[in-house]
Write an enzyme that holds these catalytic residues in place. Structure first.
Site, PDB file in Angstrom:
ATOM      1  N   THR A 143      18.784 -33.478  38.389  1.00 29.73           N
ATOM      2  CA  THR A 143      18.943 -34.521  39.389  1.00 29.73           C
ATOM      3  C   THR A 143      19.005 -34.008  40.828  1.00 29.73           C
ATOM      4  O   THR A 143      18.489 -34.304  41.774  1.00 29.73           O
ATOM      5  CB  THR A 143      19.693 -35.409  38.864  1.00 29.73           C
TER       6      THR A 143
ATOM      7  N   ASP B   8      29.328 -30.818  30.796  1.00 32.14           N
ATOM      8  CA  ASP B   8      29.159 -29.085  30.782  1.00 32.14           C
ATOM      9  C   ASP B   8      30.193 -28.428  31.933  1.00 32.14           C
ATOM     10  O   ASP B   8      30.348 -27.230  31.572  1.00 32.14           O
ATOM     11  CB  ASP B   8      27.740 -28.856  30.962  1.00 32.14           C
TER      12      ASP B   8
ATOM     13  N   ARG C   4      25.676 -26.543  27.175  1.00 27.80           N
ATOM     14  CA  ARG C   4      24.533 -25.484  27.300  1.00 27.80           C
ATOM     15  C   ARG C   4      24.793 -24.162  27.677  1.00 27.80           C
ATOM     16  O   ARG C   4      25.376 -23.621  26.665  1.00 27.80           O
ATOM     17  CB  ARG C   4      23.571 -25.958  28.708  1.00 27.80           C
TER      18      ARG C   4
HETATM   19  O1  F6P Z   1      23.809 -31.238  29.756  1.00 29.92           O
HETATM   20  C1  F6P Z   1      24.630 -32.317  29.051  1.00 29.92           C
HETATM   21  C2  F6P Z   1      24.350 -31.999  27.518  1.00 29.92           C
HETATM   22  O2  F6P Z   1      24.807 -33.052  26.873  1.00 29.92           O
HETATM   23  C3  F6P Z   1      24.145 -30.594  27.098  1.00 29.92           C
HETATM   24  O3  F6P Z   1      25.552 -30.339  26.633  1.00 29.92           O
HETATM   25  C4  F6P Z   1      23.212 -30.340  25.876  1.00 29.92           C
HETATM   26  O4  F6P Z   1      22.751 -29.169  25.688  1.00 29.92           O
HETATM   27  C5  F6P Z   1      22.341 -31.396  26.361  1.00 29.92           C
HETATM   28  O5  F6P Z   1      22.740 -32.279  27.548  1.00 29.92           O
HETATM   29  C6  F6P Z   1      21.530 -32.128  25.388  1.00 29.92           C
HETATM   30  O6  F6P Z   1      20.482 -32.909  25.824  1.00 29.92           O
HETATM   31  P1  F6P Z   1      19.736 -34.203  25.371  1.00 29.92           P
HETATM   32  O7  F6P Z   1      20.771 -35.436  25.360  1.00 29.92           O
HETATM   33  O8  F6P Z   1      18.551 -34.374  25.972  1.00 29.92           O
HETATM   34  O9  F6P Z   1      19.831 -33.761  23.757  1.00 29.92           O
END
Ligand code: F6P
Length: 360
Positions: free
Chosen positions: A118, A140, A184
């Protein structure tokens, strides 16, 4: 400085506990300053489809401080510039449509609450002439320029509670329990939850691990009588010379989905130690629930500061926590970078001194 009458607020990317607390703070502080707030639904979609926006007044945000999620909805579509936008009014270039609608909705500025994706999209709109202020959000905690993002403390608190619960069953069965957490490419959640939960091994992306070294440390615990162990694995951790585990590979406009390293570590530790292992993935549970008091205060301060910056005309900025203050950072200093755990971090040194292995 131009007078501010009307601002838009949106939430983008993955949700994090505290989004509603920021929205509430933006609406209340703006309203108290005589500024009208338009809530934009589903991130920048609120600027594309006219039916996806609505005025927000204090009555609309009463009682949402403690709620997870976001009353505005959010989308995590990767690169939105990649596709043309199809609306009942026709097909448009994404960026042109957003800029045009910003003018048509008679907005004076935007408050964009989101993570790295974003922030990068907002930066493009800033360059296209849209005055905006960003608020950093992610469990994160990997956004540069701010010590904390709201949502991180809540995710760590949840993961710590999960580890506490796993401790008793690990001890009862003399097993090695492996907990995979989000984050991540940054190991912040794993490191903080690992230390808070008393983990014996913490595997993070910043330190590629050797499973034999981790196993050796866990076997030593057996020798002095601790017949069980707790291992926290960041979803982005990977073995020396190896790669991250993926649930889904990257595809056009979308980043890859990480996941599965906990199970791989569990199998490897069972082989290496001869002990029974079990693995748990905390997943999206870390993004749900009520924000902690720390995150509520941080989110509220962020929201109020964003409105203050808008009033002062300090655009192209992101609010940030530089303890004890909330400050402004220029977007260009923040966008496209990732704040990973420094290897000389005091928290890592402390964990090592406590006998925690990072598998190195
Ligand atoms: O960036 C936040 C997060 O929860 C990460 O820790 C994780 O890898 C990702 O988003 C998961 O994304 P989604 O909700 O698209 O599965």
């Amino acid at each position: 400085m131009a007078q501010i009458h009307r601002i838009g607020v949106l939430t983008g990317g993955g949700d994090a506990p505290g989004l509603n607390a920021v929205i509430r703070a933006v609406v209340k502080t703006a309203s108290n300053a005589g500024i009208q707030v338009i809530g934009l639904e589903d991130s920048f979609d609120g600027l594309i489809y006219p039916e996806k926006s609505r005025p927000l007044v204090p009555r609309d945000v009463t009682g949402i401080l403690r709620l997870g999620g976001t009353i505005l909805g959010t989308v995590n579509r990767g690169n939105p510039f990649a596709q043309p936008i199809v609306t009942p009014e026709g097909t448009f270039n994404y960026a042109e449509r957003v800029v045009e609608m910003f003018g048509r909705m008679k907005l004076d500025a935007l408050v964009c609450i989101g993570g790295d994706g974003t922030l990068a999209i907002s930066y493009e709109f800033h360059k296209a002439g849209v005055p905006l202020v960003c608020v950093p959000k992610t469990i994160d905690n990997d956004i540069v320029g701010t010590t904390n993002c709201f949502g991180f403390d809540t995710a760590v608190a949840f993961a710590t509670d999960a580890i506490d619960r796993l401790h008793t069953t690990a001890e009862a069965h003399r097993r090695i329990m492996i907990v995979e957490v989000m984050g991540r490419d940054a190991g912040w959640i794993a490191l903080y939850a690992g230390v808070a939960g008393g983990a014996d091994a913490i595997l993070i992306p910043e330190i590629p691990f050797d499973i034999s070294l981790a196993a050796q440390r866990l076997r030593e615990r057996d020798k002095w009588g601790a017949k069980f162990s707790i291992v926290v694995v960041a979803e982005g951790a990977f073995p020396k010379g190896g790669s991250q585990a993926l649930v889904e590979a990257a595809r056009k406009g979308h980043v890859e989905r990480l996941g599965g390293m906990g199970a791989l570590v569990s199998e490897a530790l069972a082989r290496e130690t001869g002990k029974e292992t079990r693995s748990v993935v905390l997943g999206h549970l870390q993004r749900g629930g009520a924000p902690t008091s720390f995150d509520r205060v941080l989110a509220t301060r962020f929201g109020a500061k964003a409105v203050e910056l808008v009033k002062r005309g300090e655009f192209d900025t992101m609010v940030a926590f530089a303890p004890p203050d909330i400050v402004a950072r220029k977007l260009e200093d923040v966008v496209g970078k990732t704040k990973t755990v420094p290897l000389d971090s005091d928290v890592i040194q402390t964990a090592r001194a406590m006998g925690v292995t990072f598998g190195d």
